[in-house]
Design an enzyme around this catalytic site. Sequence first.
Site, PDB file in Angstrom:
ATOM      1  N   CYS A  56       0.769  -1.165   0.077  1.00 20.74           N
ATOM      2  CA  CYS A  56      -0.081  -0.032  -0.277  1.00 20.74           C
ATOM      3  C   CYS A  56       0.881   1.101   0.217  1.00 20.74           C
ATOM      4  O   CYS A  56       2.004   1.181   0.740  1.00 20.74           O
ATOM      5  CB  CYS A  56      -1.101   0.068   1.275  1.00 20.74           C
ATOM      6  SG  CYS A  56      -2.156   1.326   1.084  1.00 20.74           S
ATOM      7  N   CYS A  63       0.246   0.450  10.381  1.00 28.27           N
ATOM      8  CA  CYS A  63       0.037  -0.597   9.370  1.00 28.27           C
ATOM      9  C   CYS A  63       1.245  -1.370   8.786  1.00 28.27           C
ATOM     10  O   CYS A  63       2.019  -0.467   8.060  1.00 28.27           O
ATOM     11  CB  CYS A  63      -0.858   0.011   8.096  1.00 28.27           C
ATOM     12  SG  CYS A  63      -1.604  -1.305   6.920  1.00 28.27           S
ATOM     13  N   CYS A 100     -16.368 -10.081   5.389  1.00 22.11           N
ATOM     14  CA  CYS A 100     -15.558  -8.749   4.968  1.00 22.11           C
ATOM     15  C   CYS A 100     -14.345  -9.017   4.236  1.00 22.11           C
ATOM     16  O   CYS A 100     -13.639  -9.832   4.371  1.00 22.11           O
ATOM     17  CB  CYS A 100     -15.673  -7.764   6.027  1.00 22.11           C
ATOM     18  SG  CYS A 100     -14.931  -6.075   5.721  1.00 22.11           S
ATOM     19  N   CYS A 132     -19.375  -7.221   3.158  1.00 18.21           N
ATOM     20  CA  CYS A 132     -18.667  -5.814   3.702  1.00 18.21           C
ATOM     21  C   CYS A 132     -17.553  -5.670   2.885  1.00 18.21           C
ATOM     22  O   CYS A 132     -16.694  -7.067   2.549  1.00 18.21           O
ATOM     23  CB  CYS A 132     -18.325  -5.820   5.217  1.00 18.21           C
ATOM     24  SG  CYS A 132     -17.579  -4.422   5.759  1.00 18.21           S
ATOM     25  N   CYS A 192     -19.589   1.248   8.176  1.00 16.80           N
ATOM     26  CA  CYS A 192     -18.967   0.454   9.372  1.00 16.80           C
ATOM     27  C   CYS A 192     -17.825   1.490   9.561  1.00 16.80           C
ATOM     28  O   CYS A 192     -16.910   1.509   8.908  1.00 16.80           O
ATOM     29  CB  CYS A 192     -18.439  -0.927   9.046  1.00 16.80           C
ATOM     30  SG  CYS A 192     -17.194  -1.848  10.044  1.00 16.80           S
ATOM     31  N   ARG A 264     -18.272  -3.241  17.645  1.00 22.16           N
ATOM     32  CA  ARG A 264     -17.438  -4.690  17.304  1.00 22.16           C
ATOM     33  C   ARG A 264     -16.208  -4.441  18.177  1.00 22.16           C
ATOM     34  O   ARG A 264     -15.330  -3.645  17.941  1.00 22.16           O
ATOM     35  CB  ARG A 264     -17.438  -4.647  15.729  1.00 22.16           C
ATOM     36  CG  ARG A 264     -18.651  -4.600  15.018  1.00 22.16           C
ATOM     37  CD  ARG A 264     -18.414  -4.653  13.393  1.00 22.16           C
ATOM     38  NE  ARG A 264     -19.646  -4.741  12.811  1.00 22.16           N
ATOM     39  CZ  ARG A 264     -20.457  -5.861  12.413  1.00 22.16           C
ATOM     40  NH1 ARG A 264     -20.394  -6.831  13.324  1.00 22.16           N
ATOM     41  NH2 ARG A 264     -21.606  -5.587  11.788  1.00 22.16           N
TER      42      ARG A 264
END
Length: 328
Positions: A56, A63, A100, A132, A192, A264
């Site tokens: 990414c 991350c 998801c 999702c 979400c 969640r």
Amino acid sequence: MMTSAIRNDWTLEEIQAIYDQPLLELVFQAANTHREWHSAKEIQVCTLLSIKTGGCPEDCSYCGQAARYHTDIKVQALLSTETVLAHARKAKETGSTRFCMAAAWREVRDNRDFDRVIDMVKGVNEMGLEVCCTLGLLTEEQAVRLQEAGLHAYNHNLDTSEEYYKEIISTRKFDNRINTINNVRKAGITVCSGGIIGLGETHRDRISMLLTLATMPKHPESVPINALARVKGTPLEDNPKVDAWDMVRMIATARIVMPASTVRLTAGRIEMTESEQAWCFMAGANSIFTGERQTLLVTPNPGVNEDMMMLKNLGLEPKLSKKEVSAC
């Protein structure tokens, strides 16, 4: 009778007052609110699969999938549609009602990869699972395509407060997050959106993030509360472990100010005991992510069997899908 109402006009001071209460009083209030709006014994079990891993271009400090950091995470191209659908079928067999799919992209591009994701959404939707996706920044037109394919929810976390955001990410702005959420809403997809604690933020930042969510014209249907999963090679690898009571406090506050939302309990569970997770459920969490690979994207996570045993020990039950409820 509902005694707690849905409000979208919260102030920072009001949420601060809720958050700062003695912990047992806060959990008591949250548990009462939870029981007004939800079944206290049901937990939605969700599965999260990384369909494209690593590489990414963003610089999110937490991350391990950011290309600029030297981590042990291997880059993986977009999975085939058949592979993803096989994972979805297995997830359904083991009790998940939401599946998801996550791709480590900065943004969705109108290309063959997105066409394949559309096919994945259609296939998972046909299985009767809530579908999702979390694919990065999204235009309104792309959101419409996903909705037409059967997408139920789009995950796009705020991560942290608007004030602290630039300390964690420099390759995009907080407003980019809000714009994508607005595009999702316009397309008729449920939202979400939550955040991560343990990034080095203050308690005020945590409250500010909740304020942003709780003052949206419509609250996110799902609010994930994540504890930082420290990944070696990232700038935040040496941050201290998030205290379990901080997770309980965040979940309880989110439950009170967004009573109808599903809260969640997500990243960080691997470092929590069963007792600590039980406190989170008491405070209003009513969903977990599990997986056959014992990972949550690229970080460790309890496995399906372990989670099912925990739910049994606590007298909790996996929530049935809407189609299963109709069949009953």
